[in-house]
Scaffold this motif. Structure first.
Motif, PDB file in Angstrom:
ATOM      1  N   ASP A 264       0.847  -1.194   0.000  1.00  0.00           N
ATOM      2  CA  ASP A 264       0.000   0.000   0.000  1.00  0.00           C
ATOM      3  C   ASP A 264       0.887   1.250   0.000  1.00  0.00           C
ATOM      4  O   ASP A 264       1.777   1.399   0.827  1.00  0.00           O
ATOM      5  CB  ASP A 264      -0.853  -0.043   1.290  1.00  0.00           C
ATOM      6  CG  ASP A 264      -1.845   1.115   1.367  1.00  0.00           C
ATOM      7  OD1 ASP A 264      -1.627   2.107   0.667  1.00  0.00           O
ATOM      8  OD2 ASP A 264      -2.806   0.987   2.137  1.00  0.00           O
ATOM      9  N   GLU A 265       0.606   2.150  -0.962  1.00  0.00           N
ATOM     10  CA  GLU A 265       1.442   3.339  -1.161  1.00  0.00           C
ATOM     11  C   GLU A 265       1.454   4.283   0.046  1.00  0.00           C
ATOM     12  O   GLU A 265       2.398   5.034   0.251  1.00  0.00           O
ATOM     13  CB  GLU A 265       0.936   4.126  -2.375  1.00  0.00           C
ATOM     14  CG  GLU A 265       1.247   3.474  -3.700  1.00  0.00           C
ATOM     15  CD  GLU A 265       2.718   3.646  -4.077  1.00  0.00           C
ATOM     16  OE1 GLU A 265       3.101   4.776  -4.394  1.00  0.00           O
ATOM     17  OE2 GLU A 265       3.478   2.657  -4.034  1.00  0.00           O
ATOM     18  N   SER A 266       0.377   4.245   0.837  1.00  0.00           N
ATOM     19  CA  SER A 266       0.313   5.218   1.928  1.00  0.00           C
ATOM     20  C   SER A 266       1.038   4.729   3.187  1.00  0.00           C
ATOM     21  O   SER A 266       1.016   5.400   4.208  1.00  0.00           O
ATOM     22  CB  SER A 266      -1.153   5.510   2.272  1.00  0.00           C
ATOM     23  OG  SER A 266      -1.762   4.319   2.714  1.00  0.00           O
ATOM     24  N   VAL A 267       1.644   3.576   3.078  1.00  0.00           N
ATOM     25  CA  VAL A 267       2.282   2.990   4.259  1.00  0.00           C
ATOM     26  C   VAL A 267       3.803   3.064   4.110  1.00  0.00           C
ATOM     27  O   VAL A 267       4.333   2.847   3.025  1.00  0.00           O
ATOM     28  CB  VAL A 267       1.841   1.515   4.398  1.00  0.00           C
ATOM     29  CG1 VAL A 267       2.668   0.792   5.443  1.00  0.00           C
ATOM     30  CG2 VAL A 267       0.372   1.443   4.747  1.00  0.00           C
ATOM     31  N   ILE A 268       4.484   3.396   5.215  1.00  0.00           N
ATOM     32  CA  ILE A 268       5.947   3.406   5.185  1.00  0.00           C
ATOM     33  C   ILE A 268       6.421   1.955   5.154  1.00  0.00           C
ATOM     34  O   ILE A 268       6.138   1.180   6.071  1.00  0.00           O
ATOM     35  CB  ILE A 268       6.512   4.106   6.451  1.00  0.00           C
ATOM     36  CG1 ILE A 268       6.114   5.578   6.480  1.00  0.00           C
ATOM     37  CG2 ILE A 268       8.020   3.941   6.534  1.00  0.00           C
ATOM     38  CD1 ILE A 268       6.783   6.449   5.462  1.00  0.00           C
ATOM     39  N   SER A 512      10.444   1.209   0.740  1.00  0.00           N
ATOM     40  CA  SER A 512       9.639   2.317   1.219  1.00  0.00           C
ATOM     41  C   SER A 512       8.855   2.981   0.092  1.00  0.00           C
ATOM     42  O   SER A 512       9.142   2.829  -1.074  1.00  0.00           O
ATOM     43  CB  SER A 512      10.536   3.348   1.859  1.00  0.00           C
ATOM     44  OG  SER A 512      11.352   3.881   0.865  1.00  0.00           O
ATOM     45  N   ASN A 513       7.872   3.742   0.519  1.00  0.00           N
ATOM     46  CA  ASN A 513       7.032   4.425  -0.458  1.00  0.00           C
ATOM     47  C   ASN A 513       7.228   5.918  -0.347  1.00  0.00           C
ATOM     48  O   ASN A 513       8.068   6.399   0.403  1.00  0.00           O
ATOM     49  CB  ASN A 513       5.581   4.046  -0.199  1.00  0.00           C
ATOM     50  CG  ASN A 513       5.423   2.555  -0.270  1.00  0.00           C
ATOM     51  OD1 ASN A 513       5.654   1.962  -1.304  1.00  0.00           O
ATOM     52  ND2 ASN A 513       5.106   1.941   0.854  1.00  0.00           N
ATOM     53  N   ASN A 514       6.378   6.618  -1.032  1.00  0.00           N
ATOM     54  CA  ASN A 514       6.538   8.055  -1.116  1.00  0.00           C
ATOM     55  C   ASN A 514       6.324   8.742   0.233  1.00  0.00           C
ATOM     56  O   ASN A 514       5.287   8.625   0.866  1.00  0.00           O
ATOM     57  CB  ASN A 514       5.477   8.554  -2.119  1.00  0.00           C
ATOM     58  CG  ASN A 514       5.663   9.992  -2.421  1.00  0.00           C
ATOM     59  OD1 ASN A 514       5.999  10.769  -1.541  1.00  0.00           O
ATOM     60  ND2 ASN A 514       5.454  10.335  -3.677  1.00  0.00           N
ATOM     61  N   TYR A 515       7.338   9.472   0.661  1.00  0.00           N
ATOM     62  CA  TYR A 515       7.251  10.111   1.969  1.00  0.00           C
ATOM     63  C   TYR A 515       6.139  11.144   2.020  1.00  0.00           C
ATOM     64  O   TYR A 515       5.455  11.292   3.020  1.00  0.00           O
ATOM     65  CB  TYR A 515       8.591  10.770   2.315  1.00  0.00           C
ATOM     66  CG  TYR A 515       8.571  11.380   3.673  1.00  0.00           C
ATOM     67  CD1 TYR A 515       8.295  12.731   3.850  1.00  0.00           C
ATOM     68  CD2 TYR A 515       8.755  10.600   4.819  1.00  0.00           C
ATOM     69  CE1 TYR A 515       8.220  13.289   5.107  1.00  0.00           C
ATOM     70  CE2 TYR A 515       8.677  11.154   6.076  1.00  0.00           C
ATOM     71  CZ  TYR A 515       8.417  12.490   6.217  1.00  0.00           C
ATOM     72  OH  TYR A 515       8.339  13.035   7.471  1.00  0.00           O
ATOM     73  N   GLN A 516       5.943  11.862   0.906  1.00  0.00           N
ATOM     74  CA  GLN A 516       4.950  12.926   0.914  1.00  0.00           C
ATOM     75  C   GLN A 516       3.574  12.375   1.286  1.00  0.00           C
ATOM     76  O   GLN A 516       2.798  12.995   1.991  1.00  0.00           O
ATOM     77  CB  GLN A 516       4.905  13.614  -0.458  1.00  0.00           C
ATOM     78  CG  GLN A 516       4.209  14.963  -0.438  1.00  0.00           C
ATOM     79  CD  GLN A 516       4.748  15.879   0.676  1.00  0.00           C
ATOM     80  OE1 GLN A 516       5.958  16.035   0.816  1.00  0.00           O
ATOM     81  NE2 GLN A 516       3.856  16.434   1.479  1.00  0.00           N
ATOM     82  N   GLN A 517       3.325  11.145   0.818  1.00  0.00           N
ATOM     83  CA  GLN A 517       2.023  10.548   1.144  1.00  0.00           C
ATOM     84  C   GLN A 517       1.901  10.322   2.642  1.00  0.00           C
ATOM     85  O   GLN A 517       0.842  10.453   3.220  1.00  0.00           O
ATOM     86  CB  GLN A 517       1.865   9.237   0.396  1.00  0.00           C
ATOM     87  CG  GLN A 517       1.649   9.501  -1.064  1.00  0.00           C
ATOM     88  CD  GLN A 517       1.391   8.233  -1.819  1.00  0.00           C
ATOM     89  OE1 GLN A 517       1.514   7.150  -1.261  1.00  0.00           O
ATOM     90  NE2 GLN A 517       1.046   8.354  -3.069  1.00  0.00           N
TER      91      GLN A 517
END
Ligand code: HEM
Length: 523
Positions: A264-268, A512-517
């Protein structure tokens, strides 16, 4: 209560007293280190109660009479306190493979899903858990990867203090730094554990439950030392069971979400739960929802108190020694200038590093290691150490040993500019804030980085002074707990405004995913 019930209860009582007595006599036959003569059945429990400061403090007070390795009997169990750094070296390094077991007790059993958390387990499972936490959570590359999350926590701590200062009428405010630091470190650890910051009410619920875990889990349960006392601890055991059920309720939506939406993109990515899912594949019979829950609670509770206390203690020590605080301020000004101290500055600030080490020496939040046990009968300092003994290495005594330190109780950071002692006792064990050997704290690198940046930023941003006449309200050192209540509530008044740079997202690690999210999610 009917007659048969009374008879059964009496029989259980007498049986358990006889069992304890037999057990005590069996161990009394060994050549144990000296200590106060134990009373029949109860051992030194009355002395402990009268002393009121916990078993480790009692042992420290008895050191001059009995020597640097001593036994204090709690009921049928010998507690062996090692207050000498050379003996600790023998046990933790030379005989490290024998002395790295943990003690089993009733609270730990309930809170650890049958001893399956890192701080209580043994054997292949411990090795796997340690490897997991060192490689995937606390090792150098992961510490680097999670830097953006820490940067945010540092900024939040400074901003929280700033808002307290701004609300003060005369520019001088009182701030409880321990609670500010605890809150931010806790939120950081939540993201590290679950990959997201939970909603506010869930955060507060988890916090409450963890507070209860500390209260129940670190209480001295007499039933562990006096078998008959267990009949009076039925409620305690029920409370522990309810607490574990509560944790499962609180964590399961977060765990479930990660299980269902992996990637999931919203998860670190690379959070603790994800690493445990990986471990589940290697140990399918060993890990389940309850074990994952216990591991999360362990990770969250062990981390926060010690770190925020250490930050608080360092600042309090600096307040007591304004010349050291000024010297630190000058060093930061000379090396870093007017921008906020960053983690990458820490190696260039030797006085800061000396302050942090000296604070961990005189004010170490962990007065002792967690309790150890041996896997077989061993010898230490000419005495027998049986498998049934609880062994505590009293780090606080190593740190204040006059044979290793001049004016040991005085806070003097300069001593760490002159010696080359590191944090892990590689030169000698006179300084050992994180323990050593197979059970050494896996978070030393992370902790020292966090302490250094927070202390540096607070010193460069604010003028700190201790509120006069604030007494220690505290509960002191609780047995087996990495907790120490700090009496000080420093006064703050803002120094010149420091420009804390806006957060620059950077590399967060492979998965990891996008920090901004993440930022959007928590803002
Ligand atoms: C100022 C902060 C801290 C200090 C002084 C400290 C110190 C210690 C000490 C003395 C031990 C016991 C070693 C032994 O029993 O031989 C320990 C164990 C441990 N610490 Fe820390 N610690 C701190 C913060 C942390 C943090 C932030 C984490 C996690 C993120 C952590 C994770 C652990 C774990 C998992 C263990 C158990 C290791 C094992 O049983 O194998 N600690 N720590």
């Amino acid at each position: 209560m009917d007659f048969s019930m009374v008879v059964t209860t009496l029989m259980v009582l007498v049986g358990s007293i006889l069992f304890d007595w037999w057990y005590f006599l069996k161990l009394r036959g060994k050549r144990l280190p000296p200590g106060p003569s134990p009373w029949p059945i109860v051992g030194a429990i009355p002395q402990l109660v009268m002393h009121g400061g916990g078993a480790t403090k009692l042992a420290q007070s008895l050191q001059s009479k009995y020597g640097k390795i001593l036994t204090v009997w709690l009921g049928k169990t010998p507690m062996i306190f090692v207050c000498d750094s050379e003996l600790a070296y023998d046990a933790l390094v030379k005989q490290g493979s024998y002395f790295s077991n943990r003690v089993k007790n009733s609270s730990a059993a309930s809170l650890s899903s049958g001893f399956r958390i890192l701080t209580t387990s043994e054997g292949a499972w411990t090795v796997a858990l340690r490897k997991n936490i060192i490689t995937y959570m606390l090792g150098s590359s992961r510490v680097r990867a999670f830097k953006p999350l820490r940067d945010r926590a540092y900024e939040d701590i400074v901003n929280d203090v700033k808002s307290v200062a701004a609300a003060a009428e005369d520019g001088v405010a009182q701030v409880n730094l321990k609670s500010v630091a605890y809150d931010r470190v806790f939120r950081f650890m939540l993201v590290l554990t679950f990959g997201v910051e939970p909603e506010e009410n869930l955060i507060q619920e988890i916090r409450l439950a963890l507070g209860e875990r500390s209260r129940l889990g670190f209480k001295l349960n007499l039933g562990d030392y006096l078998s008959f006392w267990r009949i009076f601890e039925v409620k305690h055991r029920q409370d522990l069971k309810h607490l574990q059920t509560r944790f499962i309720e609180l964590y399961s939506p977060l765990i479930e979400r990660l299980r269902r939406f992996q990637g999931d993109e919203s998860v670190i990515g690379g959070n603790y739960i994800e690493t445990l899912f990986q471990l589940e594949k290697d140990f399918p019979d060993f890990i389940n929802e309850s074990v994952i829950t216990s591991l999360c609670s362990e990770f969250l509770s062990i981390a926060n108190h010690a770190t925020s206390l250490a930050m608080d203690t360092t600042l309090a020590l600096l307040c007591e020694h304004p010349e050291a605080k000024e010297k630190l301020y000058r060093e930061i000004e000379a090396v870093v200038g007017r921008r906020a101290v960053d983690e990458s500055d820490v190696p260039k600030l030797p006085y800061l590093s000396a302050v942090v080490k000296e604070s961990l020496r005189v004010g170490n939040p962990g007065l002792s290691t967690l309790p150890h046990a041996t896997s077989e009968l061993r010898e230490l300092g000419g005495y027998d150490i049986p498998t049934d003994a609880v062994i505590i290495f009293v780090l606080g005594s190593f740190h204040l040993d006059p044979t290793h330190w001049s004016e040991p109780s005085i806070f003097k950071p300069e001593r760490f500019l002159e010696n080359d002692l590191d944090l892990l006792g590689t030169k000698n064990f006179s300084f050992l804030p994180f323990g050593a050997g197979r059970r050494v704290c896996p978070a030393s690198q992370l902790v020292v980085l966090e302490m250094s940046v927070v202390v540096a930023r607070l010193v460069q941003t604010f003028q700190w002074e201790k509120v006069p006449n604030v007494k220690n309200t505290g509960i002191g050192n609780i047995e087996f707990q990495l907790l120490r209540l700090c009496p000080e509530v420093p006064d703050i008044s803002p120094r010149d405004e420091v420009n804390v740079p806006l957060y620059e997202p950077e590399f967060l690690g492979e998965s990891s995913n996008n920090y901004q999210q993440y930022v959007n999610l928590v803002d």
